[in-house]
Design a protein around this motif. Sequence first.
Motif, mmCIF file in Angstrom:
data_model
loop_
_atom_site.group_PDB
_atom_site.id
_atom_site.type_symbol
_atom_site.label_atom_id
_atom_site.label_comp_id
_atom_site.label_asym_id
_atom_site.label_seq_id
_atom_site.Cartn_x
_atom_site.Cartn_y
_atom_site.Cartn_z
ATOM 1 N N GLN A 143 0.801 -1.222 0.000
ATOM 2 C CA GLN A 143 0.000 0.000 0.000
ATOM 3 C C GLN A 143 0.838 1.277 0.000
ATOM 4 O O GLN A 143 0.296 2.367 -0.180
ATOM 5 C CB GLN A 143 -0.923 0.012 1.221
ATOM 6 C CG GLN A 143 -1.941 -1.115 1.250
ATOM 7 C CD GLN A 143 -2.873 -1.010 2.438
ATOM 8 O OE1 GLN A 143 -3.011 0.042 3.064
ATOM 9 N NE2 GLN A 143 -3.529 -2.119 2.770
ATOM 10 N N LEU A 146 0.597 3.699 -3.169
ATOM 11 C CA LEU A 146 -0.687 4.152 -3.687
ATOM 12 C C LEU A 146 -0.746 5.673 -3.684
ATOM 13 O O LEU A 146 -0.337 6.328 -2.717
ATOM 14 C CB LEU A 146 -1.831 3.588 -2.835
ATOM 15 C CG LEU A 146 -1.949 2.047 -2.780
ATOM 16 C CD1 LEU A 146 -3.071 1.647 -1.827
ATOM 17 C CD2 LEU A 146 -2.214 1.486 -4.169
ATOM 18 N N ALA A 147 -1.269 6.247 -4.754
ATOM 19 C CA ALA A 147 -1.339 7.706 -4.861
ATOM 20 C C ALA A 147 -2.260 8.305 -3.803
ATOM 21 O O ALA A 147 -2.057 9.440 -3.368
ATOM 22 C CB ALA A 147 -1.807 8.098 -6.264
ATOM 23 N N ASP A 148 -3.275 7.557 -3.380
ATOM 24 C CA ASP A 148 -4.238 8.064 -2.401
ATOM 25 C C ASP A 148 -4.019 7.443 -1.026
ATOM 26 O O ASP A 148 -4.963 7.292 -0.239
ATOM 27 C CB ASP A 148 -5.670 7.810 -2.871
ATOM 28 C CG ASP A 148 -5.935 6.321 -3.123
ATOM 29 O OD1 ASP A 148 -4.965 5.536 -3.147
ATOM 30 O OD2 ASP A 148 -7.114 5.954 -3.298
ATOM 31 N N LEU A 149 -2.784 7.103 -0.688
ATOM 32 C CA LEU A 149 -2.476 6.499 0.605
ATOM 33 C C LEU A 149 -2.844 7.447 1.746
ATOM 34 O O LEU A 149 -2.353 8.578 1.797
ATOM 35 C CB LEU A 149 -0.983 6.164 0.681
ATOM 36 C CG LEU A 149 -0.477 5.571 1.999
ATOM 37 C CD1 LEU A 149 -1.084 4.193 2.224
ATOM 38 C CD2 LEU A 149 1.042 5.493 2.006
ATOM 39 N N PRO A 150 -3.717 7.033 2.668
ATOM 40 C CA PRO A 150 -4.059 7.890 3.810
ATOM 41 C C PRO A 150 -2.833 8.142 4.687
ATOM 42 O O PRO A 150 -1.996 7.255 4.871
ATOM 43 C CB PRO A 150 -5.114 7.079 4.559
ATOM 44 C CG PRO A 150 -5.629 6.078 3.568
ATOM 45 C CD PRO A 150 -4.477 5.763 2.673
ATOM 46 N N THR A 151 -2.747 9.339 5.233
ATOM 47 C CA THR A 151 -1.602 9.685 6.076
ATOM 48 C C THR A 151 -2.000 9.994 7.521
ATOM 49 O O THR A 151 -1.150 9.957 8.403
ATOM 50 C CB THR A 151 -0.861 10.903 5.502
ATOM 51 O OG1 THR A 151 -1.768 12.006 5.395
ATOM 52 C CG2 THR A 151 -0.296 10.578 4.115
#
Length: 254
Positions: A143, A146-151
């Motif tokens: 994961q 991923l461009a939209d990885l939650p931080t």
Amino acid sequence: MRQFNSAADAVGSISASSIPRTLIRYWHDLNELPDDVKECLNSWNRLDREGFDIRTFNDLSAKAYIADKFGARETAAFARCRHPAMRSDYLRMCFVLAEGGMYVDADDVLLGNGWRDIFRDGRLKLQPLCYDIPTSRMVPASQFWLADLPTDGRVFYVNNDPIAAPAGHPILARALARSTEKLLGDEQVSIIQSTTGPGNLTVALATHAHALISAGSPPDFELLRNWDDIAETRWDLSYRGDARNWRNVEGSGF
């Protein structure tokens, strides 16, 4: 054998455009090596047929190596490492900085031939990690990219296993200098993770990366995307239930 007066003195001291085929491992007392740990170590022995120099250190040989290759400050700092994990952390920085090579933890098992890719160029190689605080779990490596990885609620850092680099890499010089300073400071009980472990290496990496970006220079390091395909960490080892496991000493979740 050349001795370095400080970590900074080791930067660029050995001309190397590639990572030497040297494998570094550590177990604090090789006379009391658990069978399950020995099995992990033995999985790497086939690399000697690939031209590797395999070096396995314990507390005594690590102390002698640091005293021989570095100065009084590093020797004193190593003496203040209060746990085998800290001594392993400190030795790996010293060795890879001084001579280059690849360090792997004693609980890693070699899986295939993906290790070859690590040695294709002279960039320092590190494994990225991410810890999810709400779930108290590591985020799967698949994961990370991923461009939209939650931080939110997550801690991003690099592991200090593996470390692969040519000799004299400035990130390791920063990490060793910072660790030495903290160990010789006023703090009575040093936190392992941030003093010698991944937290310390992450600070050194971030500082170095910022300097490269400011100078418009290309990165001289690489975050490994496929370490899980190269080696597997064994979590069911006997020592993990006692004080030999640094997590049981400090209670850290990551």
